[in-house]
Design a protein around this motif. Sequence first.
Motif, PDB file in Angstrom:
ATOM      1  N   MET A 277       2.776  -0.646  -4.943  1.00  0.00           N
ATOM      2  CA  MET A 277       3.351  -1.395  -3.837  1.00  0.00           C
ATOM      3  C   MET A 277       2.817  -2.827  -3.822  1.00  0.00           C
ATOM      4  O   MET A 277       1.947  -3.192  -3.032  1.00  0.00           O
ATOM      5  N   THR A 278       3.327  -3.632  -4.721  1.00  0.00           N
ATOM      6  CA  THR A 278       3.040  -5.061  -4.661  1.00  0.00           C
ATOM      7  C   THR A 278       3.930  -5.686  -3.585  1.00  0.00           C
ATOM      8  O   THR A 278       4.954  -5.106  -3.193  1.00  0.00           O
ATOM      9  N   GLY A 279       3.522  -6.845  -3.090  1.00  0.00           N
ATOM     10  CA  GLY A 279       4.343  -7.474  -2.064  1.00  0.00           C
ATOM     11  C   GLY A 279       3.740  -8.777  -1.578  1.00  0.00           C
ATOM     12  O   GLY A 279       2.655  -9.184  -1.999  1.00  0.00           O
ATOM     13  N   ARG A 280       4.460  -9.415  -0.673  1.00  0.00           N
ATOM     14  CA  ARG A 280       4.037 -10.666  -0.082  1.00  0.00           C
ATOM     15  C   ARG A 280       3.405 -10.414   1.277  1.00  0.00           C
ATOM     16  O   ARG A 280       3.642  -9.378   1.903  1.00  0.00           O
ATOM     17  N   ALA A 281       2.619 -11.370   1.749  1.00  0.00           N
ATOM     18  CA  ALA A 281       2.080 -11.284   3.097  1.00  0.00           C
ATOM     19  C   ALA A 281       3.231 -11.149   4.090  1.00  0.00           C
ATOM     20  O   ALA A 281       4.182 -11.940   4.061  1.00  0.00           O
ATOM     21  N   GLY A 282       3.175 -10.126   4.923  1.00  0.00           N
ATOM     22  CA  GLY A 282       4.250  -9.837   5.864  1.00  0.00           C
ATOM     23  C   GLY A 282       5.077  -8.628   5.497  1.00  0.00           C
ATOM     24  O   GLY A 282       5.850  -8.128   6.328  1.00  0.00           O
ATOM     25  N   ASP A 283       4.943  -8.127   4.251  1.00  0.00           N
ATOM     26  CA  ASP A 283       5.653  -6.917   3.840  1.00  0.00           C
ATOM     27  C   ASP A 283       4.912  -5.684   4.357  1.00  0.00           C
ATOM     28  O   ASP A 283       3.678  -5.639   4.378  1.00  0.00           O
ATOM     29  N   GLY A 284       5.676  -4.661   4.758  1.00  0.00           N
ATOM     30  CA  GLY A 284       5.084  -3.424   5.258  1.00  0.00           C
ATOM     31  C   GLY A 284       5.732  -2.204   4.642  1.00  0.00           C
ATOM     32  O   GLY A 284       6.795  -2.298   4.013  1.00  0.00           O
ATOM     33  N   PHE A 285       5.108  -1.055   4.845  1.00  0.00           N
ATOM     34  CA  PHE A 285       5.700   0.211   4.413  1.00  0.00           C
ATOM     35  C   PHE A 285       5.113   1.350   5.227  1.00  0.00           C
ATOM     36  O   PHE A 285       3.953   1.334   5.633  1.00  0.00           O
ATOM     37  N   MET A 286       5.949   2.350   5.495  1.00  0.00           N
ATOM     38  CA  MET A 286       5.574   3.550   6.247  1.00  0.00           C
ATOM     39  C   MET A 286       5.493   4.702   5.267  1.00  0.00           C
ATOM     40  O   MET A 286       6.371   4.860   4.406  1.00  0.00           O
ATOM     41  N   GLU A 287       4.461   5.546   5.438  1.00  0.00           N
ATOM     42  CA  GLU A 287       4.214   6.567   4.419  1.00  0.00           C
ATOM     43  C   GLU A 287       3.534   7.793   5.023  1.00  0.00           C
ATOM     44  O   GLU A 287       2.680   7.664   5.908  1.00  0.00           O
ATOM     45  N   ASP A 288       3.902   8.954   4.541  1.00  0.00           N
ATOM     46  CA  ASP A 288       3.178  10.190   4.846  1.00  0.00           C
ATOM     47  C   ASP A 288       2.057  10.303   3.818  1.00  0.00           C
ATOM     48  O   ASP A 288       2.288  10.643   2.658  1.00  0.00           O
TER      49      ASP A 288
END
Length: 229
Positions: A164-175
């Motif tokens: 999960m690479t990304g930029r500042a401000g990116d999010g993700f929801m995960e179990d």
Amino acid sequence: MTFMPGFISPERATELRELLSRFECQDPWKPERGLFRLEHAPEGTHVADIPETPTIKALHDIAFDERLLNLAARYFGCRPYVDSIQTWWSVSGNSEPEEAENFHRDNDSIRFLKFFLYLTDVGEENGPHRFVKGSHVEAKALARRRLTDAEVEEAFGADRILSMTGRAGDGFMEDTFGVHKGQLPRAGTRLLYQVRYSTMPTVFRSRILVRGPQPPLAAGADSLLHARR
């Protein structure tokens, strides 16, 4: 896993990063080292947790964002608890992974979800979160211990490991009962914000309780961040 690019703007991420940079940190795996500024992190620090996180209203507002509460309610099929919030820096300069930098499953509660938000840009060298796609519903690699990369690849296949690479401000929801880790960073520092949603209070619920009004609970969540009146 639900990836949410641009969950907050880069400008808002910068504001939160600057705010959190003012606070002292603690190594959760070596608490005897006491509090320290990030720039003075003791040698060998992997994680610099920010203990004051539960008191920061700007971070409560994210935890009670209607988008996140709706996702949690749909996943659980019931009213969720906002169980805890945390922020921490992942520090580079170490040669071997420590604790949650190894693959593992979380066993926080009967049912729970975590929302992660990057407050720094995260490339492959900066300690991206890694998750084995579909592992949250598979009865493989169930040992309650840290798992090696080889064990995980043998059980699930290397092609199922998401980075999960990304930029500042990116999010993700995960179990996070699914197999995951925070990759050992090779360069820079990573600032991560986490919210835990659950169907019942967990043993990891926030130790610091905030007095005062709760944020608007748009989707009908219960706060475990606030002291009961």
